[in-house]
Design a protein around this motif. Structure first.
Motif, PDB file in Angstrom:
ATOM      1  N   GLY A 238       0.810  -1.212   0.000  1.00  0.00           N
ATOM      2  CA  GLY A 238       0.000   0.000   0.000  1.00  0.00           C
ATOM      3  C   GLY A 238       0.843   1.262   0.000  1.00  0.00           C
ATOM      4  N   GLU A 239       1.889   1.284   0.813  1.00  0.00           N
ATOM      5  CA  GLU A 239       2.773   2.449   0.854  1.00  0.00           C
ATOM      6  C   GLU A 239       3.470   2.656  -0.488  1.00  0.00           C
ATOM      7  OE1 GLU A 239       6.368   4.308   3.616  1.00  0.00           O
ATOM      8  OE2 GLU A 239       5.791   2.202   3.825  1.00  0.00           O
ATOM      9  N   HIS A 240       3.894   1.576  -1.113  1.00  0.00           N
ATOM     10  CA  HIS A 240       4.557   1.678  -2.419  1.00  0.00           C
ATOM     11  C   HIS A 240       3.603   2.226  -3.478  1.00  0.00           C
ATOM     12  CE1 HIS A 240       7.235   0.694  -5.738  1.00  0.00           C
ATOM     13  NE2 HIS A 240       6.232   0.052  -6.327  1.00  0.00           N
ATOM     14  N   LEU A 241       2.372   1.730  -3.503  1.00  0.00           N
ATOM     15  CA  LEU A 241       1.397   2.202  -4.487  1.00  0.00           C
ATOM     16  C   LEU A 241       1.069   3.673  -4.280  1.00  0.00           C
ATOM     17  CD1 LEU A 241      -1.058  -0.845  -4.604  1.00  0.00           C
ATOM     18  CD2 LEU A 241       0.652  -0.210  -6.309  1.00  0.00           C
ATOM     19  N   ILE A 242       0.919   4.081  -3.028  1.00  0.00           N
ATOM     20  CA  ILE A 242       0.624   5.489  -2.741  1.00  0.00           C
ATOM     21  C   ILE A 242       1.777   6.373  -3.193  1.00  0.00           C
ATOM     22  CG2 ILE A 242       0.324   7.168  -0.875  1.00  0.00           C
ATOM     23  CD1 ILE A 242      -1.293   5.032   0.620  1.00  0.00           C
ATOM     24  N   THR A 243       3.005   5.946  -2.899  1.00  0.00           N
ATOM     25  CA  THR A 243       4.176   6.727  -3.297  1.00  0.00           C
ATOM     26  C   THR A 243       4.246   6.873  -4.818  1.00  0.00           C
ATOM     27  OG1 THR A 243       5.401   5.990  -1.340  1.00  0.00           O
ATOM     28  CG2 THR A 243       6.686   6.856  -3.189  1.00  0.00           C
ATOM     29  N   GLU A 244       4.022   5.787  -5.530  1.00  0.00           N
ATOM     30  CA  GLU A 244       4.053   5.830  -6.991  1.00  0.00           C
ATOM     31  C   GLU A 244       2.974   6.767  -7.544  1.00  0.00           C
ATOM     32  OE1 GLU A 244       5.985   4.377  -9.385  1.00  0.00           O
ATOM     33  OE2 GLU A 244       7.371   3.723  -7.811  1.00  0.00           O
ATOM     34  N   MET A 245       1.770   6.686  -6.993  1.00  0.00           N
ATOM     35  CA  MET A 245       0.678   7.518  -7.485  1.00  0.00           C
ATOM     36  C   MET A 245       0.876   8.990  -7.124  1.00  0.00           C
ATOM     37  SD  MET A 245      -1.086   5.490  -9.245  1.00  0.00           S
ATOM     38  CE  MET A 245      -2.449   6.594  -9.628  1.00  0.00           C
ATOM     39  N   ILE A 260       5.459  14.877   3.523  1.00  0.00           N
ATOM     40  CA  ILE A 260       5.371  15.193   4.947  1.00  0.00           C
ATOM     41  C   ILE A 260       6.058  14.080   5.724  1.00  0.00           C
ATOM     42  CG2 ILE A 260       3.814  15.660   6.880  1.00  0.00           C
ATOM     43  CD1 ILE A 260       1.732  16.533   4.852  1.00  0.00           C
ATOM     44  N   PRO A 261       7.124  14.397   6.474  1.00  0.00           N
ATOM     45  CA  PRO A 261       7.854  13.354   7.213  1.00  0.00           C
ATOM     46  C   PRO A 261       6.943  12.627   8.208  1.00  0.00           C
ATOM     47  CG  PRO A 261       9.100  15.407   7.154  1.00  0.00           C
ATOM     48  CD  PRO A 261       7.733  15.721   6.630  1.00  0.00           C
ATOM     49  N   ASN A 262       7.102  11.305   8.261  1.00  0.00           N
ATOM     50  CA  ASN A 262       6.414  10.455   9.236  1.00  0.00           C
ATOM     51  C   ASN A 262       4.892  10.486   9.111  1.00  0.00           C
ATOM     52  OD1 ASN A 262       8.961   9.842  10.446  1.00  0.00           O
ATOM     53  ND2 ASN A 262       8.849  11.760  11.620  1.00  0.00           N
ATOM     54  N   GLN A 263       4.385  10.891   7.968  1.00  0.00           N
ATOM     55  CA  GLN A 263       2.935  10.863   7.777  1.00  0.00           C
ATOM     56  C   GLN A 263       2.473   9.419   7.581  1.00  0.00           C
ATOM     57  OE1 GLN A 263       1.343  12.795   4.267  1.00  0.00           O
ATOM     58  NE2 GLN A 263      -0.501  13.433   5.372  1.00  0.00           N
ATOM     59  N   THR A 264       1.417   9.030   8.295  1.00  0.00           N
ATOM     60  CA  THR A 264       0.936   7.659   8.228  1.00  0.00           C
ATOM     61  C   THR A 264       0.176   7.406   6.926  1.00  0.00           C
ATOM     62  OG1 THR A 264      -1.049   8.278   9.461  1.00  0.00           O
ATOM     63  CG2 THR A 264       0.818   7.447  10.734  1.00  0.00           C
ATOM     64  N   LEU A 265      -0.130   6.122   6.675  1.00  0.00           N
ATOM     65  CA  LEU A 265      -0.679   5.730   5.388  1.00  0.00           C
ATOM     66  C   LEU A 265      -2.076   6.288   5.130  1.00  0.00           C
ATOM     67  CD1 LEU A 265       0.312   1.983   4.795  1.00  0.00           C
ATOM     68  CD2 LEU A 265       1.104   4.012   3.599  1.00  0.00           C
ATOM     69  N   ILE A 266      -2.977   6.227   6.103  1.00  0.00           N
ATOM     70  CA  ILE A 266      -4.364   6.608   5.850  1.00  0.00           C
ATOM     71  C   ILE A 266      -4.491   8.092   5.483  1.00  0.00           C
ATOM     72  CG2 ILE A 266      -6.679   6.752   6.840  1.00  0.00           C
ATOM     73  CD1 ILE A 266      -5.756   3.942   6.040  1.00  0.00           C
TER      74      ILE A 266
END
Length: 437
Positions: A238-245, A260-266
């Motif tokens: 999920g983190e990888h997909l969000i980063t790519e998008m 944003i540093p340390n921002q959580t996934l949701i």
């Protein structure tokens, strides 16, 4: 339809024959049997408000009414007149992507098409209102408005069901009729007959490979007892997909998405969903209004208007230039709508869903939503999902909610009536949530 229903549920229209539903059970089906008896006696009117987590839900509801309710009636000595069936409301987009045959079928089994979006579909509303008050059968509606892919999460309900209920009371009173009006919450939950750990491991490996991540292998001995590993893989994916998008929208759509540093996934996911909708809203020149689901509905309507042009009487009579431009606009609108479709898949994702119950079902639901996203990006036509195993369905009928009682307390006060409709929607939401808890 009744004769073919078990075969449709078992095989449906997928190339994998192990994708179907093989068992459906109902709890409190006698509640519906008693309601049908009173309905047939002219004492009540009622609407079935059912959960809508999966595309198989209407078939499961048909099985409930045609098989399980009559069975419960026989067991409790309740006499009913056949057929035990209901009208139902469906979104007209289903016939657009599935074909005209579906509209032909639905129109013959009690369906009422409704057009969602910016404009009110007055014909559909009036038809549903008339059927609720005067039809020979009850009416069924999915108050969530669409599937969310989660058996354990109820999406925010749309207000239409409560409004239909109050209208029905008003229409009955205007005709000097004394029937009591009810809304009946019905929950639908899916479970795999056998936990699909092996196929889930295969699916996650495929998603990792397709997204460019290193495939994490799990030993055969650990496949069935590594919930923490599955959770980590899904979070990493999920983190990888969000980063790519995020990078995709920054670079090619010029969107402001600061890191944003340390921002959580949701929070990152919600910001990404908002960005995807903004890109589509800017193209269709639509102002963002409401929650994610509301915005998706408005964009869907706008996209259909660009693709299925009501201002063109006969597209085959257009000169080549105008036909080419019309096709050009339709193609671009369809592509823009894919941003919205991706958002639709993730509107119900929460931080705690997997942590609360790290079951194979919840892992599978989340992985399949990711599969939907990746396949949409690769091809605008969403293919069938891979099968993870045979499933069984638990349907739970809740206690009927009296609309008449609430209407009587709120009549002659416009503000109180609006508040009563809002409260009814919230109470229905709570009832559905309690049925799946």
């Amino acid at each position: 339809m009744r004769w073919f229903l078990p075969f449709i549920l078992r095989f449906r229209t997928r190339p994998w024959l192990t994708a179907g539903v093989v068992k459906i059970e109902a709890e409190n089906a006698e509640i519906l049997a008693e309601l049908y008896q009173k309905f047939q006696a002219g004492k009540i009117r009622f609407l079935i408000a059912f959960r809508h987590p999966e595309v198989e839900d209407p078939l499961c509801m048909l099985y409930l009414l045609s098989r399980l309710v009559p069975k419960a009636a026989r067991q409790h000595g309740i006499k009913l007149q056949e057929p035990i069936h209901s009208h139902f409301i469906y979104e007209r987009g289903m016939t657009i992507w599935a074909g005209n045959w579906l509209g032909w079928l639905f129109s013959r089994v009690g369906g009422v098409p409704v057009r969602r979006g910016r404009r009110v579909d007055r014909l559909a509303i009036q038809t549903a209102r008339d059927l609720f008050a005067n039809g020979k059968m009850p009416i069924a509606v999915a108050p969530e408005g669409g599937t969310n892919g989660h058996s354990g999460i109820v999406s925010p309900l749309e207000p239409g069901v409560a409004q239909l209920g109050f209208w029905c009371v008003e229409d009955l009173r205007k005709s000097d009729r004394t029937e009591t009006v009810f809304i009946v919450p019905v929950a639908i939950q899916y479970r795999y007959v056998q936990p699909p750990w092996t196929k889930l491991n295969w699916l996650l490996s495929k998603l990792e490979a397709d997204s460019g991540l290193a495939v994490q292998s799990i030993s055969q001995s650990a496949i069935n007892n590594s919930t923490e590993i599955y959770h980590q893989r899904i979070c990493l994916l999920g983190e990888h997909l969000i980063t790519e998008m995020e990078e995709f929208y920054r670079r090619f759509y010029h969107q402001d998405l600061p890191q944003i540093p340390n921002q959580t996934l949701i929070p990152r996911l919600h910001r990404l969903l908002d960005t995807s909708l903004k890109v589509t809203e800017q193209y269709f020149n639509i102002q963002a209004q409401g929650n994610f689901i509301d915005r998706c509905r408005r964009l869907e309507d706008a996209g259909w208007n660009y693709i299925y042009r009501e201002d063109i009487a006969d597209i085959h009579k257009l000169p080549p230039l105008k036909r080419g431009l019309a096709d050009w606009i339709a193609e671009e609108a369809d592509l823009r709508m894919q941003h919205m479709r991706i958002v639709e898949s993730f509107v119900a994702i929460t931080k705690t869903y997997l942590q609360e119950q790290p079951t194979s079902e919840r892992f599978a639901e989340t992985a399949l939503l990711m599969y939907d996203m990746l396949t949409r990006i690769q091809d605008s036509t969403l293919p069938g999902r891979p099968s993870l195993g045979l499933r069984q369905v638990q349907i739970t009928v809740g206690e009927p909610i009296s609309v008449t009682e609430r209407w009587e307390k709120a009549q002659n006060n416009r503000h109180a009536a609006r508040q009563a409709a809002s409260t009814l929607t919230q109470d229905l939401q709570t009832a559905l949530e309690n049925l799946i808890s």
